[in-house]
Design a protein around this motif. Structure first.
Motif, short mmCIF file in Angstrom:
data_model
loop_
_atom_site.label_atom_id
_atom_site.label_comp_id
_atom_site.label_asym_id
_atom_site.label_seq_id
_atom_site.Cartn_x
_atom_site.Cartn_y
_atom_site.Cartn_z
N ILE A 108 0.84 -1.20 0.00
CA ILE A 108 0.00 0.00 0.00
C ILE A 108 0.87 1.25 0.00
N CYS A 109 1.91 1.24 0.82
CA CYS A 109 2.80 2.40 0.90
C CYS A 109 3.50 2.67 -0.42
N ALA A 110 3.74 1.62 -1.20
CA ALA A 110 4.38 1.79 -2.50
C ALA A 110 3.47 2.55 -3.47
N GLY A 111 2.19 2.65 -3.15
CA GLY A 111 1.26 3.33 -4.02
C GLY A 111 1.23 4.83 -3.86
N PHE A 112 1.92 5.37 -2.84
CA PHE A 112 1.95 6.81 -2.63
C PHE A 112 3.05 7.45 -3.46
N GLU A 113 2.78 8.65 -3.92
CA GLU A 113 3.82 9.43 -4.59
C GLU A 113 4.92 9.72 -3.56
N GLU A 114 6.17 9.63 -4.00
CA GLU A 114 7.28 9.82 -3.09
C GLU A 114 7.19 11.16 -2.38
N THR A 115 7.46 11.18 -1.10
CA THR A 115 7.41 12.31 -0.15
C THR A 115 5.99 12.61 0.32
N THR A 116 4.98 11.88 -0.16
CA THR A 116 3.62 12.09 0.34
C THR A 116 3.17 10.96 1.24
N GLU A 117 4.06 10.01 1.54
CA GLU A 117 3.67 8.85 2.34
C GLU A 117 3.31 9.26 3.77
N PRO A 118 2.33 8.59 4.36
CA PRO A 118 2.02 8.82 5.76
C PRO A 118 3.12 8.28 6.66
N ALA A 119 3.13 8.75 7.90
CA ALA A 119 4.20 8.38 8.83
C ALA A 119 4.26 6.88 9.07
N ILE A 120 3.12 6.20 9.01
CA ILE A 120 3.11 4.76 9.26
C ILE A 120 3.94 4.00 8.23
N CYS A 121 4.09 4.58 7.04
CA CYS A 121 4.89 3.93 5.99
C CYS A 121 6.39 4.07 6.26
N LEU A 122 6.77 4.97 7.15
CA LEU A 122 8.18 5.22 7.40
C LEU A 122 8.63 4.65 8.74
N SER A 123 7.80 3.82 9.35
CA SER A 123 8.18 3.20 10.62
C SER A 123 9.29 2.18 10.40
N GLU A 124 10.03 1.89 11.46
CA GLU A 124 11.22 1.06 11.34
C GLU A 124 10.93 -0.34 10.83
N ASP A 125 9.75 -0.89 11.16
CA ASP A 125 9.47 -2.26 10.72
C ASP A 125 8.97 -2.33 9.29
N ILE A 126 8.80 -1.17 8.64
CA ILE A 126 8.34 -1.14 7.26
C ILE A 126 9.47 -0.82 6.29
N GLU A 127 10.32 0.15 6.63
CA GLU A 127 11.41 0.50 5.73
C GLU A 127 12.59 1.04 6.51
N THR A 128 13.74 1.16 5.83
CA THR A 128 14.96 1.65 6.44
C THR A 128 15.07 3.16 6.26
N ASN A 129 15.34 3.86 7.34
CA ASN A 129 15.51 5.32 7.28
C ASN A 129 16.90 5.63 6.76
N GLU A 130 17.00 6.02 5.49
CA GLU A 130 18.30 6.26 4.87
C GLU A 130 18.93 7.57 5.31
N PHE A 151 9.46 6.21 1.51
CA PHE A 151 9.27 4.77 1.53
C PHE A 151 10.26 4.06 0.61
N SER A 152 10.54 4.66 -0.54
CA SER A 152 11.40 4.02 -1.53
C SER A 152 12.84 4.50 -1.48
N GLY A 153 13.19 5.35 -0.51
CA GLY A 153 14.57 5.83 -0.42
C GLY A 153 14.66 7.10 0.39
N ARG A 154 15.24 8.14 -0.21
CA ARG A 154 15.32 9.45 0.43
C ARG A 154 15.46 10.51 -0.64
#
Length: 599
Positions: A401-423, A446-449
């Motif tokens: 679901i998080c992959a469906g957001f345009e980059e930089t518009t993802e909600p905070a839940i998509c950036l939690s530690e158990d979902i993706e790596t904070n680059e 979600f897909s990087g930084r």
């Protein structure tokens, strides 16, 4: 009544006791980067198991085992391991189709340390979707533990890879799942930029492990679903599959027990036994009740209550306890504060020979459009009109679901530690930063930084985001004190910022320095800049000084002098005026002076 051939065939099979379907084949790209003899981009098909690396890529080297080439046995038995050595490329294991389930091949590859599995077709023909086995045996429990991605490739490509390996060449492949992303452009067509997803499910809890896993998913995912829905990040809708009974069989025992509304809406019998337990029509009615619950909750502005209702119903009204009833369902509905009369009205008369508008719409939605294939498998998850591939668990689904957001518009839940790596945590992502002000241009996605000059307290920074960012605008001095020195000590705060159009930095009175990096306290006593009168006693303080007079006299800071507190007995008015007139820098009237002394 619609004469859809696909449904007709499926219902005929259904009446014989079984109906199965498959996803529309979802192709993706695989790029061979070496050797030169086979370099290029090839089609592959994503498996309906494991966890595709949504928004990610995987670059690795291909290994084709000398033994167990179909991957149907445990590789440990052959003393084979595919775990990458430190600094080595991930292993993409190539095996051949045949002899066992695709899922077993993937599980054996995963246990042996492979990062992904490529399964080469054993015959010429179009690519197929690798699916999970229908049987629910003890040995199939590993299905939920498969985490590596898989790809089905053509026989021709498999042969080319094996041939290159035979000649001692290294075969490197880049697997890219960007094409399997839920279509971001699809979501951008909506003004609110929400991700839309739908979950095709059933209230049936009597189908064994598959039903149990589905209930567990709903229970685990409901908190995330609530956050996404309440804050407007997603638009969710549940759906339910039904089939219609062919007209010649409407009065048959099978259709009567599995259908409502005179054969229009049917669901398989939970036990596949028409003589015991609950019937298929019981499931249809409960499915309809869940669909109506969502409709009413959605109209009241609380669509997320569906997740609570489905979870609570599964716990409080299970088939095995013979509580799979309207009475039990009504109690759950009332406990959630939803209007029961509206739901009953939506359900209508299930014995009437009429269409139910909601179920009729559900049947229409089952027909695939574009990249959305016909829905025939339960459960099915569709995100931005793309069928989800992978394990039905909270983390995997949330990543999709998080992959469906345009980059930089993802909600905070998509950036939690158990979902993706904070680059941004490592070397600030290679972006600009001001460590002193704790300001960074690195923005985790979600897909990087991305390196993007920030907005801080309403002040916009401008620059390339990598090497330079500079604040601008009228409020730029509010950021990091305009780049000037500032310090608080002993309850006092001093700043070197100049609040005028020059926007410069200058140490305040009582300090000396460049005004940017430092301002050092001036010792007015030591440098004899204050308290010069004979009776004065000087004490330096941070940023200032204190003067006192001996003999109980009163110190006048403006004139750097001491005056007796008892003017009537010790000092005449003439003496006071002599003092005042003797100071050429200050000229005040007698009345003003008297007011200053409080006399």
């Amino acid at each position: 009544m619609r004469e859809t051939f696909g449904f007709l065939v499926c219902v005929w099979i259904l009446l014989l006791g079984n109906c199965s379907g498959r996803f529309v084949v979802k192709k993706n790209s695989l790029e061979v980067t070496s050797p030169d003899s086979i370099i290029g981009v090839y089609d592959c098909a994503i498996g309906n198991f494991g966890v595709p690396l949504y928004s990610g890529t995987l670059f690795g080297t291909v290994v084709y085992p000398k033994a167990n080439q179909r991957g149907c046995m445990i590789f440990d038995d052959f003393d084979i391991s595919f775990i990458s050595k430190p600094g080595g490329l991930p292993t993409l294991l190539l095996v051949d189709r045949g002899d066992c389930f695709f899922t077993l091949k993937a599980w054996n590859a995963q246990k042996a340390g492979a990062a992904a599995i490529l399964i080469a077709d054993s015959m010429h023909g179009p690519l197929i979707t690798m699916d999970t086995p229908e049987e629910e045996n003890d040995w199939s429990e590993y299905l939920q533990n498969i985490t590596i991605p898989s790809a089905f490739i053509s026989r021709a490509l498999g042969y080319s890879i094996k041939r290159a390996l035979t000649f001692g060449e290294m075969v490197n492949i880049n697997l890219d799942w960007m094409e399997s992303l839920p279509d971001r452009m699809e979501s951008l067509q909506h003004p609110d930029e929400r991700v839309e997803y739908e979950f095709w499910t059933s209230s049936n809890d009597g189908c064994g492990p598959k039903c149990e896993r589905q209930i567990e998913f709903v229970k685990n995912f409901k908190a995330a679903a609530r956050i996404l829905e309440q804050k407007g990040y997603t638009q969710f809708s549940p759906h339910y599959i039904t089939w219609y009974c062919p007209e010649p069989f409407i009065l048959s025992e099978q259709c009567k027990s599995q259908c409502i509304n005179h054969g229009r809406y049917c669901t398989p019998d939970p036990e596949q036994d028409f003589s015991k337990g609950y019937d298929g029509k019981d499931v249809v009615v409960q499915n309809l009740r869940q669909a109506c619950f969502f409709k009413v909750a959605n109209e009241s502005g609380k669509p997320w209550l569906w997740w609570d209702y489905v979870t609570d119903f599964a716990i409080r009204c299970p088939m095995k306890e013979k509580k799979y009833t309207k009475d039990c369902a009504d109690k759950v509905i009332l406990s959630l504060g939803v209007d029961l009369t509206k739901i009953d009205k939506c359900i209508g008369d299930t014995e009437a020979d009429v269409d139910n508008p909601l179920l009729k719409a559900e049947q229409d939605a089952q027909i695939g459009k574009g990249s959305h294939g016909d829905v025939t498998i339960l459960p099915t998850l569709v995100i931005n009109n793309r069928q989800y591939r992978g394990k039905l668990d909270k983390r995997a689904v949330l990543k999709a679901i998080c992959a469906g957001f345009e980059e930089t518009t993802e909600p905070a839940i998509c950036l939690s530690e158990d979902i993706e790596t904070n680059e941004c945590l490592e070397n600030n992502g290679g972006c600009w930063q001001d460590k002193a002000a704790n300001i960074s241009a690195c923005r985790n996605t979600f897909s990087g930084r991305v390196c993007e000059c920030p907005i801080v307290n309403g002040v916009k920074f401008y620059g390339d985001g990598y090497m330079h960012c500079e604040a601008s605008g009228a409020l730029h001095c509010e950021i990091n004190n305009g780049g000037c020195w500032r310090k608080t000590l002993e309850g006092r705060t001093y700043s070197a910022r100049i609040d005028d159009h020059s926007h410069g930095c200058k140490c305040p009175p009582g300090f000396k320095g460049d005004g940017v990096n430092s301002c050092k306290d001036v010792d007015e006593c030591k440098e004899k800049l204050a308290c010069q009168c004979p009776e004065c006693k000087c004490k330096n303080t941070w940023g200032s000084y204190d003067c006192s007079c001996s003999g109980g006299s009163l110190y006048i800071r403006e004139y750097d002098t001491c005056i007796s507190k008892d003017f009537k007995t010790e000092v005449s008015w003439g003496s006071v005026w002599e003092i005042i007139l003797g100071i050429v820098t200050k000229k005040e009237s007698r009345d003003t002076w008297i007011r200053r002394l409080g006399l």
